[in-house]
Enzyme design. Sequence first.
Site, PDB file in Angstrom:
ATOM      1  N   ASN A   9       0.870  -1.177   0.000  1.00  0.00           N
ATOM      2  CA  ASN A   9       0.000   0.000   0.000  1.00  0.00           C
ATOM      3  C   ASN A   9       0.906   1.226   0.000  1.00  0.00           C
ATOM      4  O   ASN A   9       1.506   1.557   1.016  1.00  0.00           O
ATOM      5  CB  ASN A   9      -0.873  -0.041   1.269  1.00  0.00           C
ATOM      6  CG  ASN A   9      -1.725   1.199   1.433  1.00  0.00           C
ATOM      7  OD1 ASN A   9      -1.801   2.042   0.537  1.00  0.00           O
ATOM      8  ND2 ASN A   9      -2.368   1.320   2.584  1.00  0.00           N
ATOM      9  N   TRP A  10       1.016   1.848  -1.171  1.00  0.00           N
ATOM     10  CA  TRP A  10       1.937   2.991  -1.295  1.00  0.00           C
ATOM     11  C   TRP A  10       1.365   4.251  -0.649  1.00  0.00           C
ATOM     12  O   TRP A  10       2.065   5.232  -0.513  1.00  0.00           O
ATOM     13  CB  TRP A  10       2.255   3.269  -2.771  1.00  0.00           C
ATOM     14  CG  TRP A  10       3.144   2.232  -3.418  1.00  0.00           C
ATOM     15  CD1 TRP A  10       3.636   1.089  -2.840  1.00  0.00           C
ATOM     16  CD2 TRP A  10       3.671   2.261  -4.754  1.00  0.00           C
ATOM     17  NE1 TRP A  10       4.425   0.407  -3.728  1.00  0.00           N
ATOM     18  CE2 TRP A  10       4.464   1.105  -4.925  1.00  0.00           C
ATOM     19  CE3 TRP A  10       3.536   3.141  -5.828  1.00  0.00           C
ATOM     20  CZ2 TRP A  10       5.124   0.816  -6.121  1.00  0.00           C
ATOM     21  CZ3 TRP A  10       4.194   2.849  -7.020  1.00  0.00           C
ATOM     22  CH2 TRP A  10       4.985   1.708  -7.155  1.00  0.00           C
ATOM     23  N   LYS A  11       0.106   4.249  -0.300  1.00  0.00           N
ATOM     24  CA  LYS A  11      -0.559   5.428   0.270  1.00  0.00           C
ATOM     25  C   LYS A  11      -0.325   6.635  -0.653  1.00  0.00           C
ATOM     26  O   LYS A  11      -0.277   6.466  -1.865  1.00  0.00           O
ATOM     27  CB  LYS A  11      -0.094   5.664   1.709  1.00  0.00           C
ATOM     28  CG  LYS A  11      -0.228   4.369   2.544  1.00  0.00           C
ATOM     29  CD  LYS A  11      -0.041   4.551   4.000  1.00  0.00           C
ATOM     30  CE  LYS A  11      -0.187   3.199   4.699  1.00  0.00           C
ATOM     31  NZ  LYS A  11      -0.093   3.282   6.138  1.00  0.00           N
ATOM     32  N   HIS A  98      -9.434   0.656   4.922  1.00  0.00           N
ATOM     33  CA  HIS A  98      -8.161   0.923   5.599  1.00  0.00           C
ATOM     34  C   HIS A  98      -8.415   1.881   6.771  1.00  0.00           C
ATOM     35  O   HIS A  98      -9.252   2.779   6.677  1.00  0.00           O
ATOM     36  CB  HIS A  98      -7.161   1.529   4.608  1.00  0.00           C
ATOM     37  CG  HIS A  98      -5.780   1.589   5.190  1.00  0.00           C
ATOM     38  ND1 HIS A  98      -5.388   2.585   6.060  1.00  0.00           N
ATOM     39  CD2 HIS A  98      -4.726   0.742   5.069  1.00  0.00           C
ATOM     40  CE1 HIS A  98      -4.142   2.351   6.429  1.00  0.00           C
ATOM     41  NE2 HIS A  98      -3.716   1.243   5.848  1.00  0.00           N
ATOM     42  N   GLU A 100      -6.889   4.360   7.816  1.00  0.00           N
ATOM     43  CA  GLU A 100      -6.737   5.787   7.506  1.00  0.00           C
ATOM     44  C   GLU A 100      -7.986   6.328   6.815  1.00  0.00           C
ATOM     45  O   GLU A 100      -8.359   7.484   6.996  1.00  0.00           O
ATOM     46  CB  GLU A 100      -5.475   6.007   6.650  1.00  0.00           C
ATOM     47  CG  GLU A 100      -4.217   5.850   7.498  1.00  0.00           C
ATOM     48  CD  GLU A 100      -2.991   5.375   6.743  1.00  0.00           C
ATOM     49  OE1 GLU A 100      -2.953   5.469   5.503  1.00  0.00           O
ATOM     50  OE2 GLU A 100      -2.058   4.889   7.420  1.00  0.00           O
ATOM     51  N   GLU A 170      -5.216  -5.432  10.482  1.00  0.00           N
ATOM     52  CA  GLU A 170      -4.219  -4.392  10.705  1.00  0.00           C
ATOM     53  C   GLU A 170      -4.535  -3.674  12.012  1.00  0.00           C
ATOM     54  O   GLU A 170      -5.368  -2.751  12.029  1.00  0.00           O
ATOM     55  CB  GLU A 170      -4.243  -3.365   9.565  1.00  0.00           C
ATOM     56  CG  GLU A 170      -3.923  -3.941   8.205  1.00  0.00           C
ATOM     57  CD  GLU A 170      -3.352  -2.880   7.285  1.00  0.00           C
ATOM     58  OE1 GLU A 170      -2.221  -3.057   6.828  1.00  0.00           O
ATOM     59  OE2 GLU A 170      -4.018  -1.871   7.029  1.00  0.00           O
ATOM     60  N   GLY A 176       2.371   2.063  10.825  1.00  0.00           N
ATOM     61  CA  GLY A 176       3.293   3.193  10.695  1.00  0.00           C
ATOM     62  C   GLY A 176       3.944   3.603  12.002  1.00  0.00           C
ATOM     63  O   GLY A 176       4.559   4.666  12.087  1.00  0.00           O
ATOM     64  N   SER A 216       3.483  -2.281  10.374  1.00  0.00           N
ATOM     65  CA  SER A 216       4.936  -2.294  10.609  1.00  0.00           C
ATOM     66  C   SER A 216       5.581  -3.637  10.291  1.00  0.00           C
ATOM     67  O   SER A 216       6.511  -4.071  10.972  1.00  0.00           O
ATOM     68  CB  SER A 216       5.256  -1.855  12.044  1.00  0.00           C
ATOM     69  OG  SER A 216       4.803  -0.539  12.242  1.00  0.00           O
ATOM     70  N   GLY A 237       2.898  -1.238   4.283  1.00  0.00           N
ATOM     71  CA  GLY A 237       2.895   0.191   3.980  1.00  0.00           C
ATOM     72  C   GLY A 237       4.307   0.688   3.734  1.00  0.00           C
ATOM     73  O   GLY A 237       4.844   0.550   2.633  1.00  0.00           O
ATOM     74  N   GLY A 238       4.920   1.243   4.762  1.00  0.00           N
ATOM     75  CA  GLY A 238       6.244   1.866   4.637  1.00  0.00           C
ATOM     76  C   GLY A 238       7.265   1.011   3.901  1.00  0.00           C
ATOM     77  O   GLY A 238       7.973   1.506   3.012  1.00  0.00           O
TER      78      GLY A 238
END
Length: 254
Positions: A9-11, A98, A100, A170, A176, A216, A237-238
């Site tokens: 997930n590149w956000k 998600h 977010e 998640e 994150g 993470s 993610g990251g």
Amino acid sequence: MRKKIVAGNWKMNQDLESGKALFAEIVNGAKQEITGEQLVVVCPPSIILSELANSAKDSSNVFVGSQNCHQKDSGAYTGEISAAMVKSTAAEYVILGHSERRQYFGENEELLAQKVDAALKNGLKPIFCIGETLEERNSNRYFEVIKSQLEGGLFHLTAEQFADIVLAYEPVWAIGTGLTASPEQAQEIHAFIRAELAKKFGQEAADNATILYGGSCNPGNASSLFSQQDIDGGLIGGASLKAGDFLAIIKALN
Ligand code: PGA
């Protein structure tokens, strides 16, 4: 047999040029790292989805998806993107629910159920995210929270429709933050999710469901998470923004 998936997930990261370069590294690397039936799904910003979907056309194990879609097929919804539009790019997946989106865009279970329907109707596979906040974990309400997210977003589906859903657990406190659920903590919830799915959709549907862990996840912890019985891969993610890290996580799925 359930599918094993690593999804990135590149956000709101990567523009056209940097996104194309990162994606090319992932597609090339995945050819080496994937030894079986595992799948990789990359979810870039929608504006470069079409470009990446095109360049993944010949890859048998790398797919692309969007990070969201609107619940309606078309209309006066300025700035929005429909599931039909996502599908028209040759993308196959869509992340829905998600944390977010839930937190910053007020997406609730009722809306998410509509988005799930729109995605399925248009031939997209939702990667449906659920997970508790730190406060919900600390007050021991996490089983209840997970159950109501499943019920609200997915339990209106038939078992046949549910077969196209990928789940992602998640924990919000792990996204994150550098804090990861321990393999045992994650396994406990994944097993609970699978048991709830079995009650609703039957044992076979539950056994076939892919349930990803996200929060993470990195090259150092991926193997211990993925080796748990009910963890079928990860939503990253990251670490999905660095080809080397993402490929190492893909390798951990072998
Ligand atoms: P993270 O994000 O890997 O950076 O924690 C996961 C996600 O938000 O899907």
